[in-house]
Scaffold this active site. Structure first.
Site, PDB file in Angstrom:
ATOM      1  N   LYS A 186       0.812  -1.207   0.000  1.00 53.84           N
ATOM      2  CA  LYS A 186       0.000   0.000   0.000  1.00 53.84           C
ATOM      3  C   LYS A 186       0.862   1.282   0.000  1.00 53.84           C
ATOM      4  O   LYS A 186       2.088   1.211   0.133  1.00 53.84           O
ATOM      5  CB  LYS A 186      -0.945  -0.012   1.216  1.00 53.84           C
ATOM      6  CG  LYS A 186      -1.985  -1.142   1.149  1.00 53.84           C
ATOM      7  CD  LYS A 186      -2.828  -1.099  -0.125  1.00 53.84           C
ATOM      8  CE  LYS A 186      -4.180  -1.769   0.013  1.00 53.84           C
ATOM      9  NZ  LYS A 186      -4.129  -3.256  -0.034  1.00 53.84           N
TER      10      LYS A 186
HETATM   11  C1  LIG Z   1      -5.486  -4.001   0.671  1.00 57.77           C
HETATM   12  C2  LIG Z   1      -6.949  -3.774   0.720  1.00 57.77           C
HETATM   13  C3  LIG Z   1      -7.742  -4.172   1.796  1.00 57.77           C
HETATM   14  C4  LIG Z   1      -7.264  -5.041   2.917  1.00 57.77           C
HETATM   15  O1  LIG Z   1      -6.086  -4.720   3.468  1.00 57.77           O
HETATM   16  P1  LIG Z   1      -5.109  -5.791   4.173  1.00 57.77           P
HETATM   17  O2  LIG Z   1      -4.284  -4.918   5.015  1.00 57.77           O
HETATM   18  O3  LIG Z   1      -4.331  -6.464   3.097  1.00 57.77           O
HETATM   19  O4  LIG Z   1      -5.958  -6.721   4.961  1.00 57.77           O
HETATM   20  C5  LIG Z   1      -9.075  -3.823   1.791  1.00 57.77           C
HETATM   21  N1  LIG Z   1      -9.617  -3.146   0.788  1.00 57.77           N
HETATM   22  C6  LIG Z   1      -8.899  -2.768  -0.288  1.00 57.77           C
HETATM   23  C7  LIG Z   1      -9.553  -1.984  -1.368  1.00 57.77           C
HETATM   24  C8  LIG Z   1      -7.549  -3.089  -0.368  1.00 57.77           C
HETATM   25  O5  LIG Z   1      -6.854  -2.744  -1.451  1.00 57.77           O
END
Ligand SMILES: *Cc1c(COP(=O)(O)O)cnc(C)c1O
Length: 398
Positions: A186
């Site tokens: 992210k």
């Molecule tokens: C990455 C993501 C999540 C979940 O995040 P994690 O930290 O990997 O559990 C939820 N929604 C979206 C749109 C994402 O891209």
């Protein structure tokens, strides 16, 4: 988008603060921790950055969504409206609580179509969960109006849109609750982690309790704390929070680089007949983590995606056939492949996802290519990439 690209001395410094004290937990051990409270510090700084009153860090973006829904009082049989284009965490978090995901079409914003949302509202609907995919947002004015009219909670999944804004306000801060992921790919990362922001004091208290077994966090003796509610363990560790704290300090620089690189890529593609771009709702500004564009037909898009790969262009995604992000790839959801028996409410109330018509979503997703925007590209590298993508796309369209 990935903040791991800029991992360095700052992250190591915050982590070693924690390692030196040895207190890897975010709560307690006050005397041993050399004054370091990384999770608390992150929460304070992040709330401020997001112009929100409260932030709760948790162990992942998925647990952020779960905690946010729980804090809003959503439980068995409550219906939560979500888009067909998202990440699996959307329905995972809803179903974890025994609530029922209701999937609806996206439009040319690549996010929830407000008209499709309004069409599925029932007396059981409790929440609308737009997912700001690939750096840009849903039409939040329209969704806010729908939620206000029907008394629903607006929960923004801003996991992929940290730093984007809508009418000048940070994405995630506009809904009743906003969720972020700090997983490894992210915009900023904790390694694993997530966060929820809100301006609602009651939600903030419930988040604080729910993510730590229902603890009230009153006093200095953890063992003596009472449990106003049932909860779970969705805590973040102090080590992960330390990484995030360093990354947060780099956010502005990350966003600036993304915008510069995005602009070069977009300008080069905009000159090609037949290429159009995902619509950004009026008043919105993307976080520029992806450049998303449409080609005229599904067949041409598939051809272009293949040609890009063959030309050596990395990180160009065709989500339509991707197992993570689009309903077509969610065979396990469509056919209820759970380890144990699912709650009755889910089995009874859920739409048949094998037969529901999502042709409107197919129309947009089948024609979408997304290029990741990396932070560490040099200007020459971005220009070379832009020229190469434009060249491949032109050839396919001619
Ligand atoms: C990455 C993501 C999540 C979940 O995040 P994690 O930290 O990997 O559990 C939820 N929604 C979206 C749109 C994402 O891209």
């Amino acid at each position: 988008m990935p903040g791991f690209e800029v991992f360095g001395a700052e992250e190591r410094k915050h982590v070693s603060d924690v390692l030196e004290s040895g207190v890897l937990m975010r709560y307690g051990f006050d005397g041993m921790r050399n004054g370091h409270w990384k999770a608390k510090e992150f929460e304070k700084a992040f709330a401020e950055k997001m112009q929100s009153q409260y932030c709760q860090l948790v162990s992942s973006g998925t647990s952020a969504l779960t905690c946010a829904l729980a804090a809003a009082g959503i439980g068995a049989g409550d219906e939560v409206i979500m888009p067909t284009f998202t990440f699996v965490a959307s329905f995972e978090s809803i179903m974890m609580l025994g609530a029922v995901p209701v999937l609806v079409d996206i439009d040319d914003t690549l996010t929830l179509d407000p008209k499709a949302v309004e069409a599925v509202i029932t007396p059981k609907t409790r929440c609308v969960m737009p997912v700001h995919m690939c750096g840009s947002m849903a039409d939040l004015n329209a969704l806010r109006a729908i939620c206000d009219k029907h008394g629903l909670i607006l929960l923004e999944d801003a996991c992929q849109a940290l730093g984007g804004t809508y009418n000048g306000e940070p994405l995630g801060s506009i809904g009743d609750l906003g969720c972020f992921s700090f997983d490894f790919v992210k915009t900023i990362t904790c390694g694993e982690g997530g966060g929820i922001i809100t301006n609602n004091k009651i939600y903030a208290e419930r988040l604080d309790q729910f993510q730590d077994h229902g603890h009230d966090h009153v006093g200095t003796d953890r063992g003596a704390e009472s449990h106003p509610t049932l909860g779970y363990n969705f805590r973040i560790s102090e080590l992960h929070a330390a990484v995030g704290l360093a990354q947060l300090e780099k956010l502005d620089g990350i966003l600036k680089a993304q915008k510069e690189h995005y602009t070069i890529l977009r300008d080069s593609l905009a000159a090609i007949d037949g290429v159009t771009f995902r619509r950004v709702p009026e008043g919105g500004e993307e976080n520029y983590s992806f450049l998303n564009f449409f080609l005229p037909t599904e067949a041409l898009t598939q051809k272009a995606h293949k040609a890009l790969k063959e030309a050596g262009v990395d990180a160009c995604f065709y989500w339509y056939t991707n197992n993570w992000h689009y309903i077509k790839g969610w065979e396990h959801l469509r056919n209820f492949k759970s380890l144990g028996r699912l709650p009755e409410e889910i089995q009874k109330q859920m739409q048949d996802l094998n037969t529901t018509d999502f042709s409107k979503s197919d129309y947009w997703m089948g024609r979408t290519i997304s290029s990741l925007v990396k932070i560490c590209w040099s200007e020459a590298e971005v220009k070379q990439r832009a020229a190469l993508i434009a060249d491949v796309v032109k050839k396919v369209l001619s």
